[in-house]
Write a protein that holds these residues in place. Structure first.
Motif, PDB file in Angstrom:
ATOM      1  N   GLN A   2       0.825  -1.211   0.000  1.00 30.50           N
ATOM      2  CA  GLN A   2       0.000   0.000   0.000  1.00 30.50           C
ATOM      3  C   GLN A   2       0.866   1.272   0.000  1.00 30.50           C
ATOM      4  N   ILE A   3       1.961   1.240   0.798  1.00 30.57           N
ATOM      5  CA  ILE A   3       2.864   2.395   0.837  1.00 30.57           C
ATOM      6  C   ILE A   3       3.508   2.612  -0.536  1.00 30.57           C
ATOM      7  N   ASP A   4       3.927   1.533  -1.183  1.00 33.79           N
ATOM      8  CA  ASP A   4       4.563   1.620  -2.504  1.00 33.79           C
ATOM      9  C   ASP A   4       3.587   2.197  -3.537  1.00 33.79           C
ATOM     10  N   ALA A   5       2.328   1.710  -3.531  1.00 36.10           N
ATOM     11  CA  ALA A   5       1.330   2.184  -4.498  1.00 36.10           C
ATOM     12  C   ALA A   5       1.007   3.666  -4.275  1.00 36.10           C
ATOM     13  N   SER A   6       0.860   4.069  -3.030  1.00 36.82           N
ATOM     14  CA  SER A   6       0.548   5.467  -2.724  1.00 36.82           C
ATOM     15  C   SER A   6       1.698   6.392  -3.116  1.00 36.82           C
ATOM     16  N   ALA A   7       2.940   5.947  -2.860  1.00 35.87           N
ATOM     17  CA  ALA A   7       4.107   6.760  -3.208  1.00 35.87           C
ATOM     18  C   ALA A   7       4.237   6.906  -4.734  1.00 35.87           C
TER      19      ALA A   7
END
Length: 255
Positions: free
Chosen positions: A212-217
């Motif tokens: 989720q952090i990777d997709a948001s970034a």
């Protein structure tokens, strides 16, 4: 009138009758041209009179001496025959003009078809060359892509640098954003990452949370790219590097 004059008149009348009969026979035989018989009576001083026989006309009567006689010549071509001849001649001229027009049309049509054939040949040749060039370019692009994959496999890039403590407080999940990313345009994007890092600080890094952090970034990076004109080149480069490190940070556990 003396006896000699009377005899001359009677002889001339008989001659005129014979000429008239022969002229009519000639007209019936030849149809087109006739001979008129002229006649005249000489009174001793050469006065004569000429006339035509039938529907024709004569001329040239004259008298000579004591005995006058006349001769005549006429044309038997009627107006109807002349009109028929003119019609036939006009029809022949029309047919000649029509024939010439058809010849001109066929020549023009032949030139047009020849030009069409040449144009089609040129079009097909250009299309073939264009397709060959595209195929060559595609092959070159595929070869270049393959070389890049091989190079990337043999020379892997180092992982991005992790965020420093001045950029991220791992214990609380507080993020200290670069100035260029504090614009109101990015409020929603910042909020999404801040919430995820707060969860990471109070739990631990998990594969799902890291994804989720990777997709948001990555979404944030794309948003920055579309607003590249709103910041300087240096600000854009720093913002992209910061978000790249943030996307990688989610994969690490909290110390």
């Amino acid at each position: 009138m003396n006896r000699q004059a009377i005899v001359a008149v009677v002889a001339f009348a008989a001659s005129a009758l014979c000429w008239s009969t022969s002229t009519q026979a000639y007209d019936r035989w030849y149809g087109g041209r006739g001979v008129g018989v002229g006649y005249g009576v000489g009174l001793g001083y050469g006065l004569g009179y000429g006339g035509g026989v039938g529907p024709y006309y004569g001329y040239g009567g004259y008298g000579l001496g004591n005995y006058g006689y006349g001769s005549g010549f006429g044309s038997s071509v009627s107006l109807e025959q002349q009109a028929i001849a003119d019609t036939i001649r006009a029809q022949g001229e029309y047919n000649k003009q029509q024939s010439q027009a058809m010849i001109n049309y066929e020549q023009a049509r032949s030139v047009y078809l020849d030009n069409q054939q040449k144009w089609n040949q040129v079009y097909l040749e250009r299309k073939r060359i264009s397709q060959a060039q595209k195929a060559q370019e595609q092959q070159a692009a595929m070869a270049e892509s393959a070389r890049r994959r091989v190079y990337a496999a043999e020379h892997p890039l180092p992982p991005p640098a992790r965020l420093t403590s001045s950029q991220l407080d791992a214990a609380t999940g507080t993020i200290h954003w670069p100035t260029a990313l504090t614009s109101s345009t990015f409020d929603a994007d910042r909020k999404a990452l801040e919430d995820l890092f707060v969860v990471r600080a109070h739990t631990s890094s998990t594969p799902d949370l890291a994804a989720q952090i990777d997709a948001s970034a990555r979404a944030f990076k794309e948003k920055v790219r579309t607003n590249i004109r709103e910041m300087s080149s240096q600000e854009y480069i720093e913002s992209q590097k910061f978000l790249t490190s943030m996307a990688a940070e989610g994969q690490y556990s909290v110390n």
